[in-house]
Design a protein around this motif. Sequence first.
Motif, PDB file in Angstrom:
ATOM      1  N   MET A   1       0.854  -1.200   0.000  1.00 32.27           N
ATOM      2  CA  MET A   1       0.000   0.000   0.000  1.00 32.27           C
ATOM      3  C   MET A   1       0.891   1.252   0.000  1.00 32.27           C
ATOM      4  O   MET A   1       1.817   1.353   0.788  1.00 32.27           O
ATOM      5  N   THR A   2       0.608   2.168  -0.879  1.00 29.83           N
ATOM      6  CA  THR A   2       1.377   3.417  -0.875  1.00 29.83           C
ATOM      7  C   THR A   2       0.743   4.386   0.119  1.00 29.83           C
ATOM      8  O   THR A   2      -0.379   4.164   0.586  1.00 29.83           O
ATOM      9  N   ARG A   3       1.444   5.454   0.431  1.00 32.68           N
ATOM     10  CA  ARG A   3       0.884   6.433   1.368  1.00 32.68           C
ATOM     11  C   ARG A   3      -0.398   7.023   0.820  1.00 32.68           C
ATOM     12  O   ARG A   3      -1.341   7.289   1.547  1.00 32.68           O
ATOM     13  N   GLN A   4      -0.406   7.246  -0.507  1.00 37.55           N
ATOM     14  CA  GLN A   4      -1.589   7.822  -1.147  1.00 37.55           C
ATOM     15  C   GLN A   4      -2.796   6.883  -1.016  1.00 37.55           C
ATOM     16  O   GLN A   4      -3.897   7.298  -0.669  1.00 37.55           O
ATOM     17  N   GLU A   5      -2.537   5.590  -1.265  1.00 41.28           N
ATOM     18  CA  GLU A   5      -3.620   4.602  -1.154  1.00 41.28           C
ATOM     19  C   GLU A   5      -4.122   4.510   0.284  1.00 41.28           C
ATOM     20  O   GLU A   5      -5.303   4.373   0.536  1.00 41.28           O
ATOM     21  N   PHE A   6      -3.191   4.600   1.219  1.00 39.03           N
ATOM     22  CA  PHE A   6      -3.556   4.528   2.628  1.00 39.03           C
ATOM     23  C   PHE A   6      -4.462   5.705   2.983  1.00 39.03           C
ATOM     24  O   PHE A   6      -5.480   5.551   3.643  1.00 39.03           O
ATOM     25  N   ASP A 115       0.852  -3.215   4.073  1.00 33.68           N
ATOM     26  CA  ASP A 115       1.144  -3.635   2.698  1.00 33.68           C
ATOM     27  C   ASP A 115      -0.087  -4.110   1.943  1.00 33.68           C
ATOM     28  O   ASP A 115      -0.067  -4.241   0.734  1.00 33.68           O
ATOM     29  N   LYS A 116      -1.184  -4.342   2.666  1.00 32.03           N
ATOM     30  CA  LYS A 116      -2.416  -4.743   1.975  1.00 32.03           C
ATOM     31  C   LYS A 116      -3.438  -3.613   2.047  1.00 32.03           C
ATOM     32  O   LYS A 116      -3.478  -2.865   3.016  1.00 32.03           O
ATOM     33  N   THR A 117      -4.276  -3.528   1.021  1.00 30.20           N
ATOM     34  CA  THR A 117      -5.228  -2.411   0.986  1.00 30.20           C
ATOM     35  C   THR A 117      -6.604  -2.784   1.531  1.00 30.20           C
ATOM     36  O   THR A 117      -7.492  -1.956   1.606  1.00 30.20           O
ATOM     37  N   ASP A 118      -6.783  -4.067   1.907  1.00 27.78           N
ATOM     38  CA  ASP A 118      -8.137  -4.484   2.279  1.00 27.78           C
ATOM     39  C   ASP A 118      -8.563  -4.015   3.668  1.00 27.78           C
ATOM     40  O   ASP A 118      -9.739  -3.977   3.973  1.00 27.78           O
ATOM     41  N   ARG A 119      -7.608  -3.673   4.515  1.00 25.81           N
ATOM     42  CA  ARG A 119      -7.989  -3.223   5.851  1.00 25.81           C
ATOM     43  C   ARG A 119      -7.227  -1.960   6.197  1.00 25.81           C
ATOM     44  O   ARG A 119      -6.043  -1.841   5.903  1.00 25.81           O
ATOM     45  N   VAL A 120      -7.906  -1.041   6.819  1.00 25.60           N
ATOM     46  CA  VAL A 120      -7.247   0.192   7.227  1.00 25.60           C
ATOM     47  C   VAL A 120      -6.961   0.113   8.717  1.00 25.60           C
ATOM     48  O   VAL A 120      -7.862   0.057   9.535  1.00 25.60           O
ATOM     49  N   LEU A 121      -5.698   0.051   9.046  1.00 25.10           N
ATOM     50  CA  LEU A 121      -5.325  -0.116  10.433  1.00 25.10           C
ATOM     51  C   LEU A 121      -4.147   0.779  10.767  1.00 25.10           C
ATOM     52  O   LEU A 121      -3.371   1.139   9.893  1.00 25.10           O
ATOM     53  N   PHE A 122      -4.022   1.117  12.023  1.00 27.89           N
ATOM     54  CA  PHE A 122      -2.857   1.878  12.469  1.00 27.89           C
ATOM     55  C   PHE A 122      -1.816   0.954  13.094  1.00 27.89           C
ATOM     56  O   PHE A 122      -0.664   1.309  13.249  1.00 27.89           O
ATOM     57  N   ALA A 123      -2.271  -0.232  13.487  1.00 22.25           N
ATOM     58  CA  ALA A 123      -1.378  -1.234  14.062  1.00 22.25           C
ATOM     59  C   ALA A 123      -2.090  -2.569  13.970  1.00 22.25           C
ATOM     60  O   ALA A 123      -3.316  -2.609  13.882  1.00 22.25           O
ATOM     61  N   GLU A 124      -1.352  -3.660  13.960  1.00 25.98           N
ATOM     62  CA  GLU A 124      -2.025  -4.959  13.996  1.00 25.98           C
ATOM     63  C   GLU A 124      -1.168  -6.051  14.608  1.00 25.98           C
ATOM     64  O   GLU A 124       0.051  -5.978  14.598  1.00 25.98           O
ATOM     65  N   ILE A 131       3.776  -8.087  15.574  1.00 29.64           N
ATOM     66  CA  ILE A 131       3.011  -6.849  15.695  1.00 29.64           C
ATOM     67  C   ILE A 131       3.597  -5.845  14.704  1.00 29.64           C
ATOM     68  O   ILE A 131       4.823  -5.720  14.584  1.00 29.64           O
ATOM     69  N   CYS A 132       2.717  -5.164  13.959  1.00 30.88           N
ATOM     70  CA  CYS A 132       3.166  -4.088  13.078  1.00 30.88           C
ATOM     71  C   CYS A 132       2.547  -2.779  13.563  1.00 30.88           C
ATOM     72  O   CYS A 132       1.346  -2.719  13.837  1.00 30.88           O
ATOM     73  N   ILE A 133       3.371  -1.757  13.685  1.00 29.79           N
ATOM     74  CA  ILE A 133       2.898  -0.417  14.016  1.00 29.79           C
ATOM     75  C   ILE A 133       3.172   0.433  12.776  1.00 29.79           C
ATOM     76  O   ILE A 133       4.321   0.475  12.306  1.00 29.79           O
ATOM     77  N   TYR A 134       2.148   1.073  12.251  1.00 33.17           N
ATOM     78  CA  TYR A 134       2.319   1.831  11.005  1.00 33.17           C
ATOM     79  C   TYR A 134       2.697   3.277  11.290  1.00 33.17           C
ATOM     80  O   TYR A 134       1.923   4.053  11.844  1.00 33.17           O
ATOM     81  N   MET A 135       3.938   3.607  10.919  1.00 37.05           N
ATOM     82  CA  MET A 135       4.553   4.849  11.370  1.00 37.05           C
ATOM     83  C   MET A 135       4.056   6.110  10.680  1.00 37.05           C
ATOM     84  O   MET A 135       4.204   7.205  11.218  1.00 37.05           O
ATOM     85  N   ASP A 136       3.468   5.989   9.506  1.00 35.49           N
ATOM     86  CA  ASP A 136       2.956   7.192   8.846  1.00 35.49           C
ATOM     87  C   ASP A 136       1.906   7.849   9.745  1.00 35.49           C
ATOM     88  O   ASP A 136       1.920   9.065   9.959  1.00 35.49           O
ATOM     89  N   ALA A 137       1.015   7.018  10.295  1.00 36.56           N
ATOM     90  CA  ALA A 137      -0.031   7.519  11.194  1.00 36.56           C
ATOM     91  C   ALA A 137       0.568   8.048  12.499  1.00 36.56           C
ATOM     92  O   ALA A 137       0.150   9.095  13.008  1.00 36.56           O
ATOM     93  N   VAL A 138       1.554   7.331  13.025  1.00 35.92           N
ATOM     94  CA  VAL A 138       2.193   7.744  14.281  1.00 35.92           C
ATOM     95  C   VAL A 138       2.896   9.097  14.098  1.00 35.92           C
ATOM     96  O   VAL A 138       2.765   9.999  14.931  1.00 35.92           O
ATOM     97  N   ASN A 139       3.611   9.235  12.988  1.00 37.92           N
ATOM     98  CA  ASN A 139       4.338  10.492  12.747  1.00 37.92           C
ATOM     99  C   ASN A 139       3.390  11.677  12.606  1.00 37.92           C
ATOM    100  O   ASN A 139       3.668  12.776  13.094  1.00 37.92           O
TER     101      ASN A 139
END
Length: 261
Positions: A1-6, A115-124, A131-139
């Motif tokens: 998933m790109t930042r734009q897609e996210f 990396d997948k577009t089917d779910r919008v999450l900030f962490a999983e 565990i993945c923490i998505y840093m674009d949202a954190v920043n």
Amino acid sequence: MTRQEFRSALKPITDGLFGKQNTRGYERPKFTVRPLEEMLKDLADIPVEEWYGYAFSREPLNGKFTDEQRRDWMRKSLDCGREYAQKVRKEYGTSDPVKLADSLSMSVSYPEVPDKTDRVLFAEYRIPNKICIYMDAVNKANKLLLEPQVLEILTEELDVCRLLLSHELFHFVEETYRQEIFTQTEKVRLWSLGFLHNDSIVIALSEIAAMGFAKELMGLSYSPYLMDVFLVYGYSPQEASGLYEEMMELSGRKNHNYKLI
Ligand SMILES: [Zn+2]
């Protein structure tokens, strides 16, 4: 998933943002954008137990429950999260989720976006120990925290990355204690026929307990559910304003504390 897609996947917000909860099939109307600090101030004032309406609004089985049941489950799930936070803190001698994750042999990664577009999450959390923490949202959230008024409401105790990590750690703890933990042993009967029956867990209980767990570890005075508004605001102030109105309404504060603008 790109930042734009996210970013575009975040509109509209139809999912529970921390968890794997069901989507709701309606298009969100346009909302007036509200100042972030005003929304956070109102949301931080809602007592943790009173978030049950919002907490269950993403629950696929929500229609089957009474308000009394929801309120009771809210209390018990919060207690469950708090109790397990105290248990791991005692066992490992720390409240720091980074150290706890290490002690629990978790593999934590910090990619920018999912990396997948089917779910919008900030962490999983992924079974068994990822565990993945998505840093674009954190920043983005950390930038908003630079605003003194926002920091004053959310307090120095808030570390966005660690809060997300704490929440996801609970799901691992839950997996470890699944035979005995309240969020997994509490079931609802979907149907029964003679000796046959089908019981299901209630996803909202896990999410509530994960919030209770994170709140206890981080020492926050407010419900981490308000992070939905805070994290979304970095992407869409309008969507965040819509979520805010929904939260205020679901906690019985409709037309109470917020001004019409
Ligand atoms: Zn969760």
